[in-house]
Write a protein that holds these residues in place. Sequence first.
Motif, PDB file in Angstrom:
ATOM      1  N   MET A 172       0.824  -1.184   0.000  1.00  0.00           N
ATOM      2  CA  MET A 172       0.000   0.000   0.000  1.00  0.00           C
ATOM      3  C   MET A 172       0.871   1.252   0.000  1.00  0.00           C
ATOM      4  O   MET A 172       0.568   2.219  -0.686  1.00  0.00           O
ATOM      5  CB  MET A 172      -0.930  -0.047   1.221  1.00  0.00           C
ATOM      6  CG  MET A 172      -1.885   1.081   1.295  1.00  0.00           C
ATOM      7  SD  MET A 172      -3.090   0.878  -0.016  1.00  0.00           S
ATOM      8  CE  MET A 172      -4.340   1.922   0.557  1.00  0.00           C
ATOM      9  N   LYS A 173       1.950   1.205   0.793  1.00  0.00           N
ATOM     10  CA  LYS A 173       2.853   2.352   0.843  1.00  0.00           C
ATOM     11  C   LYS A 173       3.494   2.591  -0.525  1.00  0.00           C
ATOM     12  O   LYS A 173       3.686   3.736  -0.930  1.00  0.00           O
ATOM     13  CB  LYS A 173       3.940   2.124   1.889  1.00  0.00           C
ATOM     14  CG  LYS A 173       3.469   2.184   3.304  1.00  0.00           C
ATOM     15  CD  LYS A 173       4.621   1.960   4.251  1.00  0.00           C
ATOM     16  CE  LYS A 173       4.158   1.884   5.688  1.00  0.00           C
ATOM     17  NZ  LYS A 173       5.270   1.632   6.599  1.00  0.00           N
ATOM     18  N   LYS A 174       3.830   1.513  -1.224  1.00  0.00           N
ATOM     19  CA  LYS A 174       4.468   1.639  -2.531  1.00  0.00           C
ATOM     20  C   LYS A 174       3.526   2.285  -3.545  1.00  0.00           C
ATOM     21  O   LYS A 174       3.945   3.080  -4.370  1.00  0.00           O
ATOM     22  CB  LYS A 174       4.931   0.274  -3.030  1.00  0.00           C
ATOM     23  CG  LYS A 174       6.100  -0.284  -2.265  1.00  0.00           C
ATOM     24  CD  LYS A 174       6.528  -1.617  -2.834  1.00  0.00           C
ATOM     25  CE  LYS A 174       7.694  -2.181  -2.049  1.00  0.00           C
ATOM     26  NZ  LYS A 174       8.110  -3.494  -2.567  1.00  0.00           N
ATOM     27  N   ILE A 175       2.257   1.971  -3.495  1.00  0.00           N
ATOM     28  CA  ILE A 175       1.275   2.539  -4.412  1.00  0.00           C
ATOM     29  C   ILE A 175       1.127   4.039  -4.174  1.00  0.00           C
ATOM     30  O   ILE A 175       1.126   4.836  -5.114  1.00  0.00           O
ATOM     31  CB  ILE A 175      -0.085   1.825  -4.286  1.00  0.00           C
ATOM     32  CG1 ILE A 175       0.045   0.371  -4.746  1.00  0.00           C
ATOM     33  CG2 ILE A 175      -1.150   2.543  -5.094  1.00  0.00           C
ATOM     34  CD1 ILE A 175      -1.195  -0.459  -4.532  1.00  0.00           C
ATOM     35  N   ILE A 176       1.021   4.448  -2.923  1.00  0.00           N
ATOM     36  CA  ILE A 176       0.890   5.876  -2.587  1.00  0.00           C
ATOM     37  C   ILE A 176       2.163   6.630  -2.979  1.00  0.00           C
ATOM     38  O   ILE A 176       2.104   7.714  -3.557  1.00  0.00           O
ATOM     39  CB  ILE A 176       0.566   6.048  -1.093  1.00  0.00           C
ATOM     40  CG1 ILE A 176      -0.821   5.471  -0.788  1.00  0.00           C
ATOM     41  CG2 ILE A 176       0.639   7.502  -0.692  1.00  0.00           C
ATOM     42  CD1 ILE A 176      -1.181   5.451   0.672  1.00  0.00           C
ATOM     43  N   LEU A 177       3.311   6.054  -2.691  1.00  0.00           N
ATOM     44  CA  LEU A 177       4.586   6.677  -3.034  1.00  0.00           C
ATOM     45  C   LEU A 177       4.726   6.819  -4.553  1.00  0.00           C
ATOM     46  O   LEU A 177       5.132   7.860  -5.063  1.00  0.00           O
ATOM     47  CB  LEU A 177       5.745   5.859  -2.469  1.00  0.00           C
ATOM     48  CG  LEU A 177       7.143   6.438  -2.689  1.00  0.00           C
ATOM     49  CD1 LEU A 177       7.266   7.811  -2.044  1.00  0.00           C
ATOM     50  CD2 LEU A 177       8.192   5.499  -2.127  1.00  0.00           C
ATOM     51  N   THR A 178       4.366   5.788  -5.304  1.00  0.00           N
ATOM     52  CA  THR A 178       4.435   5.829  -6.763  1.00  0.00           C
ATOM     53  C   THR A 178       3.502   6.897  -7.320  1.00  0.00           C
ATOM     54  O   THR A 178       3.867   7.648  -8.236  1.00  0.00           O
ATOM     55  CB  THR A 178       4.087   4.455  -7.358  1.00  0.00           C
ATOM     56  OG1 THR A 178       4.947   3.464  -6.788  1.00  0.00           O
ATOM     57  CG2 THR A 178       4.214   4.447  -8.866  1.00  0.00           C
ATOM     58  N   ALA A 179       2.299   7.004  -6.787  1.00  0.00           N
ATOM     59  CA  ALA A 179       1.338   8.008  -7.246  1.00  0.00           C
ATOM     60  C   ALA A 179       1.849   9.418  -6.952  1.00  0.00           C
ATOM     61  O   ALA A 179       1.722  10.326  -7.782  1.00  0.00           O
ATOM     62  CB  ALA A 179      -0.015   7.780  -6.580  1.00  0.00           C
TER      63      ALA A 179
END
Length: 107
Positions: free
Chosen positions: A1-8
Amino acid sequence: MKKIILTAAIALGTLTAMNAQEKKTETMAMTKTEVKTTVAVQDNYKAITAEKLPQAVKEAFASDFKGATLTKAFANDKDEYKLVITTADKAEKTVYANSKGEWIKKQ
Protein backbone atom coordinates in the motif's frame (compact mmCIF):
# COMPACT_ATOMS: atom_id res chain seq x y z
CA MET A 1 0.00 0.00 0.00
CA LYS A 2 2.85 2.35 0.84
CA LYS A 3 4.47 1.64 -2.53
CA ILE A 4 1.27 2.54 -4.41
CA ILE A 5 0.89 5.88 -2.59
CA LEU A 6 4.59 6.68 -3.03
CA THR A 7 4.43 5.83 -6.76
CA ALA A 8 1.34 8.01 -7.25
CA ALA A 9 2.97 10.95 -5.43
CA ILE A 10 6.14 10.71 -7.55
CA ALA A 11 4.14 10.48 -10.79
CA LEU A 12 2.02 13.50 -9.85
CA GLY A 13 5.10 15.51 -8.91
CA THR A 14 6.84 14.67 -12.19
CA LEU A 15 3.83 15.69 -14.28
CA THR A 16 3.46 18.95 -12.38
CA ALA A 17 7.14 19.83 -12.87
CA MET A 18 7.02 19.08 -16.62
CA ASN A 19 3.90 21.20 -17.06
CA ALA A 20 5.46 24.13 -15.19
CA GLN A 21 8.56 24.03 -17.44
CA GLU A 22 6.45 24.17 -20.61
CA LYS A 23 4.56 27.25 -19.42
CA LYS A 24 7.79 29.04 -18.50
CA THR A 25 9.23 28.45 -21.99
CA GLU A 26 6.12 29.89 -23.67
CA THR A 27 6.30 33.03 -21.50
CA MET A 28 9.96 33.62 -22.35
CA ALA A 29 9.30 33.24 -26.07
CA MET A 30 6.45 35.75 -25.90
CA THR A 31 8.64 38.27 -24.08
CA LYS A 32 11.35 38.08 -26.77
CA THR A 33 8.76 38.71 -29.49
CA GLU A 34 7.42 41.77 -27.69
CA VAL A 35 10.90 43.25 -27.35
CA LYS A 36 11.65 42.78 -31.05
CA THR A 37 8.39 44.47 -32.00
CA THR A 38 9.10 47.44 -29.74
CA VAL A 39 12.57 47.96 -31.19
CA ALA A 40 11.27 47.82 -34.77
CA VAL A 41 8.62 50.48 -34.07
CA GLN A 42 11.09 52.88 -32.42
CA ASP A 43 13.76 52.62 -35.13
CA ASN A 44 12.21 54.77 -37.86
CA TYR A 45 15.38 56.43 -39.15
CA LYS A 46 16.05 56.75 -42.88
CA ALA A 47 19.54 56.67 -44.37
CA ILE A 48 20.99 60.00 -45.50
CA THR A 49 24.34 61.14 -46.83
CA ALA A 50 26.85 62.91 -44.59
CA GLU A 51 26.38 66.09 -46.63
CA LYS A 52 22.74 66.30 -45.51
CA LEU A 53 23.70 66.49 -41.81
CA PRO A 54 23.20 69.93 -40.24
CA GLN A 55 26.39 71.92 -39.76
CA ALA A 56 25.90 71.85 -35.96
CA VAL A 57 25.92 68.03 -35.96
CA LYS A 58 29.02 67.93 -38.16
CA GLU A 59 30.85 70.34 -35.82
CA ALA A 60 29.81 68.43 -32.69
CA PHE A 61 30.99 65.17 -34.25
CA ALA A 62 34.34 66.67 -35.27
CA SER A 63 35.01 68.16 -31.83
CA ASP A 64 33.73 65.30 -29.63
CA PHE A 65 34.97 62.31 -31.63
CA LYS A 66 38.47 63.23 -32.74
CA GLY A 67 40.01 60.50 -34.89
CA ALA A 68 36.65 58.83 -35.56
CA THR A 69 35.09 58.39 -38.98
CA LEU A 70 31.43 58.57 -39.88
CA THR A 71 30.30 55.22 -41.28
CA LYS A 72 26.55 55.80 -41.73
CA ALA A 73 24.07 58.60 -41.07
CA PHE A 74 20.31 58.40 -40.54
CA ALA A 75 17.56 60.95 -39.84
CA ASN A 76 14.00 60.74 -38.55
CA ASP A 77 10.93 63.01 -38.75
CA LYS A 78 11.78 64.75 -35.45
CA ASP A 79 15.09 66.16 -36.80
CA GLU A 80 17.08 63.64 -34.79
CA TYR A 81 20.15 62.02 -36.28
CA LYS A 82 21.63 58.57 -35.75
CA LEU A 83 25.33 58.34 -36.52
CA VAL A 84 27.20 55.07 -36.81
CA ILE A 85 30.88 55.85 -36.28
CA THR A 86 34.16 53.99 -36.16
CA THR A 87 36.34 55.28 -33.33
CA ALA A 88 40.10 55.72 -33.50
CA ASP A 89 40.58 52.29 -31.88
CA LYS A 90 38.41 50.67 -34.63
CA ALA A 91 35.33 50.14 -32.43
CA GLU A 92 31.92 50.74 -33.99
CA LYS A 93 29.58 52.97 -31.98
CA THR A 94 26.13 54.48 -32.53
CA VAL A 95 25.38 57.99 -31.25
CA TYR A 96 22.33 60.22 -31.55
CA ALA A 97 22.09 64.00 -31.94
CA ASN A 98 19.42 66.63 -32.46
CA SER A 99 19.57 69.30 -35.17
CA LYS A 100 21.37 71.68 -32.78
CA GLY A 101 24.32 69.29 -32.43
CA GLU A 102 23.39 68.22 -28.90
CA TRP A 103 23.93 64.56 -28.08
CA ILE A 104 20.84 62.53 -27.14
CA LYS A 105 20.77 59.41 -24.96
CA LYS A 106 18.71 56.63 -26.52
CA GLN A 107 17.84 53.35 -24.85
